[in-house]
Write a protein that holds these residues in place. Structure first.
Motif, PDB file in Angstrom:
ATOM      1  N   LEU A  40      18.977  33.672 -43.777  1.00  0.00           N
ATOM      2  CA  LEU A  40      18.460  34.288 -42.633  1.00  0.00           C
ATOM      3  C   LEU A  40      18.689  33.801 -41.282  1.00  0.00           C
ATOM      4  CD1 LEU A  40      14.887  33.389 -44.501  1.00  0.00           C
ATOM      5  CD2 LEU A  40      15.844  35.795 -43.873  1.00  0.00           C
ATOM      6  N   ILE A  50      15.980  28.637 -45.974  1.00  0.00           N
ATOM      7  CA  ILE A  50      15.453  27.896 -44.935  1.00  0.00           C
ATOM      8  C   ILE A  50      16.524  27.283 -44.070  1.00  0.00           C
ATOM      9  CG2 ILE A  50      13.723  26.201 -44.321  1.00  0.00           C
ATOM     10  CD1 ILE A  50      12.105  27.077 -46.399  1.00  0.00           C
ATOM     11  N   ALA A  51      17.614  26.654 -44.787  1.00  0.00           N
ATOM     12  CA  ALA A  51      18.605  26.016 -44.240  1.00  0.00           C
ATOM     13  C   ALA A  51      19.283  26.951 -43.101  1.00  0.00           C
ATOM     14  CB  ALA A  51      19.502  25.184 -44.902  1.00  0.00           C
ATOM     15  N   LEU A  77      18.083  29.729 -41.737  1.00  0.00           N
ATOM     16  CA  LEU A  77      17.104  29.819 -40.680  1.00  0.00           C
ATOM     17  C   LEU A  77      17.352  28.571 -39.407  1.00  0.00           C
ATOM     18  CD1 LEU A  77      13.642  31.022 -41.865  1.00  0.00           C
ATOM     19  CD2 LEU A  77      13.702  29.951 -39.937  1.00  0.00           C
ATOM     20  N   CYS A  78      16.917  27.447 -40.315  1.00  0.00           N
ATOM     21  CA  CYS A  78      17.016  26.590 -39.134  1.00  0.00           C
ATOM     22  C   CYS A  78      18.268  26.229 -38.280  1.00  0.00           C
ATOM     23  CB  CYS A  78      16.945  25.101 -39.885  1.00  0.00           C
ATOM     24  SG  CYS A  78      15.487  24.934 -40.882  1.00  0.00           S
ATOM     25  N   VAL A  79      19.507  26.530 -39.024  1.00  0.00           N
ATOM     26  CA  VAL A  79      20.777  26.408 -38.136  1.00  0.00           C
ATOM     27  C   VAL A  79      20.923  27.407 -37.089  1.00  0.00           C
ATOM     28  CG1 VAL A  79      23.350  26.858 -38.328  1.00  0.00           C
ATOM     29  CG2 VAL A  79      22.052  25.630 -40.159  1.00  0.00           C
ATOM     30  N   LEU A 121      18.244  28.849 -35.624  1.00  0.00           N
ATOM     31  CA  LEU A 121      17.481  28.476 -34.369  1.00  0.00           C
ATOM     32  C   LEU A 121      17.921  27.346 -33.549  1.00  0.00           C
ATOM     33  CD1 LEU A 121      13.783  28.687 -36.634  1.00  0.00           C
ATOM     34  CD2 LEU A 121      14.665  30.250 -34.469  1.00  0.00           C
ATOM     35  N   VAL A 122      18.640  26.404 -34.153  1.00  0.00           N
ATOM     36  CA  VAL A 122      18.937  25.248 -33.376  1.00  0.00           C
ATOM     37  C   VAL A 122      19.886  25.816 -32.513  1.00  0.00           C
ATOM     38  CG1 VAL A 122      20.519  23.230 -33.550  1.00  0.00           C
ATOM     39  CG2 VAL A 122      18.818  23.489 -35.342  1.00  0.00           C
ATOM     40  N   LEU A 135      15.238  34.890 -34.109  1.00  0.00           N
ATOM     41  CA  LEU A 135      14.847  34.917 -35.613  1.00  0.00           C
ATOM     42  C   LEU A 135      14.562  36.159 -36.191  1.00  0.00           C
ATOM     43  CD1 LEU A 135      14.324  33.630 -38.295  1.00  0.00           C
ATOM     44  CD2 LEU A 135      12.091  33.081 -37.539  1.00  0.00           C
TER      45      LEU A 135
END
Lengths: 436, 306, 335
Positions: free
Chosen positions: C70, C126-127, C129-131, C133-134, C253
């Motif tokens: 994602l 989810i990881a 997604l987080c990467v 977004l960071v 996102l």
């Protein structure tokens, strides 16, 4: 079964063709203007105000409204085009620059609009106006304030509203005026009572531009800044950011926030019993109806940059009359957002009338030579004339101006004008009285 | 003489600075824990649902939003104090959860994880834009209530009364769910289903009912959190996504399926949020994501997960 | 050499109706700008090809690899920024700028892959997604990349092949079509290659694949690295097509999710899936959004979109291609 396969195949082919067929448009007797605004997403309430303002202006142009006192109210359609009515074609930008650009394309080539209006978000205006520039179609921008927009040297882009540099200069004129004793109803305030400044700006294009301008002017005018930071405007909680402001011990807080974060900040400051002497917001969130509706009496004493206030009716009766009509329709007072797009449509009406044609080149000439007197506007401006008021600007309205309002007497009060000082409608509340 | 007064001033300054710093630290911890407990409650439902049937609910934040709107509507139209809307929001959340399960989730369980993800994602979009259609994007908030807008002062620190109350409710809710899961027959059936749904079925447990129940509890807790949030946070159709992302990070940090994990992780995330808001506000979400990332890399199941 | 060319272009292992279908599709796309003259229609087609391009790249990790990613938008962002910054700072011709973009995206993916593949399933999703977004927050935070104010590429007049800037959409159409075909035939080669089979084997059953001697970890990492590079290509196109990029436009996102969704709706793991998915979702989004969005009450367009997604998720999780395959099998059994 080969027939079945063929059937599926041809169905797929037909389906894909159908999906791509163009939208047929009919020949219009009206003059179509494409309006790109953020009608969905987090800025949608502002988009709605902008839309309502534009629609009111179009209606006033198209129908006779006796007794208002500005020329377009007596029009029934555009005189120079034989009474052709303005038809606004709205398109949702979703606040997304790429989408806004696609909509601009669609409006220009499929809807065949004679020109564009919009788009509030400076990032969307950037891309949408590129499409207009490439297509040779006029784009009138009444509502985006990033200084970048009028520094690109575009030939098909005109900006009506003053931009951030202006408004920031107003802010510092206001601050310097306070020190010099020019503020209505109060004695001169020693600079040491207002310095240093603390600034919090949201981190999209708009907030970043605001912050840069404030820092520039502060340096030029000799005001110290104790704390200046950006924060993510989609934040779920701003208590530690508010804490940064109180910890800086600065007596003056300056904000560039949208509605949700503006509300969060005020609530957080109240929670922390913050005691600034002056709170100022850079428009946007601070002037939306939801701001004072949500916070009620907590907004009293907060100042904000704006371009319009309903109390302008006191000094400009036309503004009052327009406000009455607007309030009947939408339930809200005319505000900076609705006023800006109102004027945007007005500019278009005057340009079309002057050009006496919908030909792009004629419109371009008309806009370049446009000179609307302040008497015909509901804004407290000197008028609309495009030129170069700041270094590097092109096609920027030279005669616009901002105001600073202060909320007084809420929940039943009004945003009183406190700057320019000559136009003040009330005494300035200073220092900030705090929250109960 | 001069020297002495000079050093006196110095110590005074140092003392005040140290006191300021101490004040700051305490304030940050208090705010962080208060927010964190609410994050924990929001994450609880997500964790439960995943524990029982291995599915991540993208629409979780939208259930929260529904809870918020219920509190708002009851307050605006019936002048009902938001405190009383808590049970109503909880009930609505329960029904919404069960409804979502029976109408949608049950049918996507047999598909690959990719399909499950975008099934709940479609649910998220649907709920969000349904709210946008009905309520318009205007920002609203609850204006009256016993706790709305009141602050509690505890010495030199003051906090929003509703945040303290919410934190209390969160702790109670956690205790209640924990008790239900580990001390009741129903909870045992739920646990059995999550460990091995096939075996549970053979033992006579209605797994479909258990799944629906898990969704119901998940929906109820997060809608409850929404009604609590409405005391001091703004209500708008798009508020869901923010909290969904934080909930994801919280659950992953605590470990999918672990109630205790959700509790602790929530507090940790709240603290991180507040501290990074103080240091580099623009990157505060990044800090949360980075922490999540580091934890799952070195301890892939999160702190307490399956 | 001949074998290599055959590998890229041949579809002999697929049923004839697919080959014919694709040829018809290609024909329609080739003549499209001449039969559809509405600017919006052409823009929709270009966006469709762009998302088919994104989808083909994502399909590597999401379809053949079976891992839901994602965070593809970060790779798009790398490509877009590499191109935009190099053009603005150093006036580098477009075709050279795509190389650093793809290389940076691939390298970042490679570096991230080692820790990330210790995760599976939802944790992995989810990881990613987080990467992403960071990275987006970093790009907003950094001033040297323009921050939130983004990067504007100066307008040039006429048709410029050095910087790939044109004032007629027809050129952009063939431009994106060319990039699309590049990736399409790359995918065709990939799915038949040793790496392709290894990736799919790992997806279907990691333990079995390991027992066959496949280095599972290495396979996943290489797959993810290539996906990263491919994503950047679309980003470079976006930079010169829109002439303005900022972190919210090229790395949000929503973009990651849209890319993943078009492939999943169309059918992940099949070479046709991304194309079908984009062909359905992009025109739907663009036309529903334009017709319904501003004129009627807000939100209806997205609600319709959402319902379609939920129905597909519930009825045929293998996407539209799954439906087509199912119908075809029925047909075959029926005789």
């Amino acid at each position: 079964m080969k027939i079945k396969k063929l059937g599926i195949l041809s169905f797929a082919v037909i389906l894909s063709l159908l999906i791509f067929l163009p939208n047929l448009s009919f020949a219009q007797k009206e003059v179509k203007i494409g309006v790109i605004l953020p009608l969905s997403g987090p800025l949608a309430p502002i988009g709605k105000s902008l839309k309502d303002g534009a629609e009111l202006a179009a209606d006033i142009v198209n129908k006779k409204y006796p007794g208002i006192g500005i020329p377009i109210a007596d029009w029934e359609g555009i005189p120079g085009l034989g009474g052709a009515k303005i038809k606004l074609v709205f398109s949702d930008s979703r606040g997304d620059p790429a989408w806004g650009a696609e909509q601009a394309k669609r409006l220009i080539e499929d809807e065949k609009v004679v020109g564009l209006l919009g788009a509030y978000n400076s990032a969307v205006t950037k891309t949408a106006s590129v499409e207009a520039e490439r297509a040779g179609i006029p784009f009138v921008n009444p509502d985006s304030t990033s200084p970048d927009l009028s520094k690109r040297g575009f030939k098909w882009f005109w900006r009506v509203t003053p931009h951030e540099t202006w408004f920031t200069r107003d802010l510092f004129d206001f601050l310097d005026g306070l020190v010099a004793g020019k503020a209505p109803g109060i004695k001169a305030v020693p600079k040491s009572e207002l310095e240093p400044l603390a600034v919090a700006a949201e981190n999209t294009e708009w907030g970043a531009a605001s912050l840069t301008e404030i820092e520039k002017f502060a340096k030029e005018r000799g005001w110290k800044i104790a704390e200046a930071f950006k924060y993510p405007h989609k934040a779920t909680d701003l208590t530690s950011e508010a804490r940064k402001l109180t910890a800086s011990k600065a007596p003056t807080y300056l904000f560039a926030s949208y509605i949700a974060d503006a509300v969060l900040f005020v609530k957080a400051m109240k929670e922390m019993k913050a005691t600034p002497r002056l709170i100022w917001g850079q428009n946007a969130g601070f002037i939306q109806p939801d701001f004072w509706k949500t916070l009620g009496a907590d907004v009293n004493g907060i100042a904000s940059r704006d371009v319009f206030s309903s109390v302008l009716g006191k000094v400009k009766p036309e503004a009052d009359r327009i406000n009455k009509i607007y309030k009947e329709r939408s339930g809200f007072d005319f505000d900076g957002s609705s006023a800006r797009d109102f004027i945007g449509v007005q500019v278009w009406a005057h340009a079309l009338d002057k050009a006496k044609s919908t030909d792009p080149k004629a419109l371009q000439k008309a806009l370049n030579e446009l000179n609307i007197s302040g008497k015909e506007l509901i804004m407290p401006w000197k008028g609309v004339k495009f030129g170069s008021p700041f270094p590097g600007d092109t096609n920027q309205n030279e005669l616009g101006s901002g105001i600073i309002i202060q909320y007084q007497g809420y929940p039943d009060g009004k945003p009183e004008i406190v700057f320019p000082f000559e136009m003040a409608t009330s005494k300035l509340i200073y220092p900030f009285a705090g929250w109960k | 003489m001069k020297k002495k007064s000079g050093s006196c001033l110095l110590t005074a300054e140092v003392f005040f600075r140290k006191r300021d710093e101490m004040e700051l630290v305490v304030q940050l911890i208090v705010y962080g824990v208060l927010m964190g407990l609410i994050f924990a409650l929001i994450a609880l439902g997500l964790s439960l649902i995943f524990g029982v049937m291995n599915i991540v609910n993208f629409a979780h934040g939208e259930f929260l939003m529904v809870g918020m709107y219920i509190a708002y509507l009851l307050s605006a139209s019936l002048h009902l104090d938001p405190l009383f809307s808590l049970p109503i929001a909880g009930l609505a959340g329960y029904l919404l959860g069960v409804g979502s399960y029976r109408l949608l989730v049950h049918h996507i369980l047999r598909g690959p994880m990719v399909a499950q993800l975008f099934g709940t994602f479609g649910l998220m979009l649907f709920l969000r834009y349904l709210a946008m259609y009905i309520f318009t994007p205007d920002v609203r908030s609850v204006k009256q209530g016993i706790l709305v807008g009141k602050t509690l002062s505890m010495g030199w620190i003051s906090v929003d009364a509703s945040k303290v109350f919410s934190a209390g409710i969160c702790i109670l809710a956690f205790a209640a769910v924990y008790w239900m899961i580990y001390r009741t027959k129903l909870g045992r059936a739920l646990r059995a289903t999550s460990i091995d749904s096939e075996a549970a079925k053979y033992m006579g447990i209605d797994t479909k009912g258990m799944n629906a129940f898990a969704w119901g509890i998940g929906g109820a807790t997060v809608a409850l959190a929404g009604a609590l949030l409405a005391h001091f946070y703004y209500v708008t159709p798009t508020v869901g996504m923010l909290f969904t992302l934080i909930a994801f990070a919280t659950v992953a940090l605590g470990g999918f399926g672990s109630i205790v994990g959700a509790f602790i992780a929530g507090i940790v995330i709240g603290l991180i949020m507040v501290v990074s808001g103080q240091l580099v506000s623009e990157l505060k979400f990044s800090f949360i994501y980075i922490v999540y990332f580091l934890v799952v890399v070195f301890r892939p199941r999160g702190l307490f997960g399956w | 050499m001949q074998q290599f060319l055959t590998d890229i272009f041949s579809f002999e292992d697929r049923p004839r109706f697919e080959r014919i279908g694709f040829l018809i599709f290609l024909l329609i796309v080739l003549i499209f700008p001449w039969i559809v003259t509405s600017a919006y229609g052409r823009a929709v087609m270009i966006k469709f090809l762009l998302f088919a391009l994104f989808g083909l790249g994502w399909n590597l990790i999401g379809g053949y690899g079976g891992q839901v990613d994602l965070g593809q938008a970060k790779n798009v962002g790398f490509g877009a920024y590499a191109t935009a910054l190099m053009i603005v700072w150093w006036k580098v011709p477009f075709w050279i700028t795509i190389i650093p973009g793809m290389v940076i995206a691939a390298m970042e993916s490679f570096a991230i892959a080692y820790p990330m593949f210790r995760l599976k399933g939802h944790y992995f999703a989810i990881a990613t997604l987080c990467v992403a977004l960071v990275w987006k927050e970093l790009f907003i935070f950094w001033d040297w990349t323009g921050g939130a104010r983004g990067v504007e590429i100066p307008i040039r007049s006429g048709a410029d092949f050095v910087y790939m800037q044109f004032n007629s959409p027809i050129y952009y159409h063939y431009f994106i079509l060319f990039l699309f075909l590049l990736q399409f035939y790359f995918m065709n080669w990939f799915r038949k290659s040793k790496l392709g089979y290894e990736v799919q084997a790992v997806r279907d059953n990691e333990d079995a694949a390991a027992s066959l001697g496949i280095n599972v970890y290495r396979t996943k990492v290489i797959n993810y690295t290539i996906t990263g590079g491919l994503g950047a290509l679309g980003g470079s196109f976006m930079a010169v097509y829109y002439l303005y990029i900022d972190p919210d436009a090229v790395m949000p996102l929503d973009l990651s999710i849209l890319i993943a969704m078009t492939v999943m709706v169309g059918g992940a793991g099949s070479i046709w899936g991304p194309i079908i998915g984009a062909a359905l979702l992009i025109p739907l989004d663009m036309y529903l959004g334009a017709w319904l969005g501003a004129q009627k009450r807000l939100g209806i367009d997205f609600m319709v979109y959402a319902v379609i997604m939920m129905v597909i998720a519930a009825k045929e999780p293998k996407g539209i291609w799954g439906i087509i395959e199912r119908l075809r099998k029925k047909g075959e059994v029926g005789g």
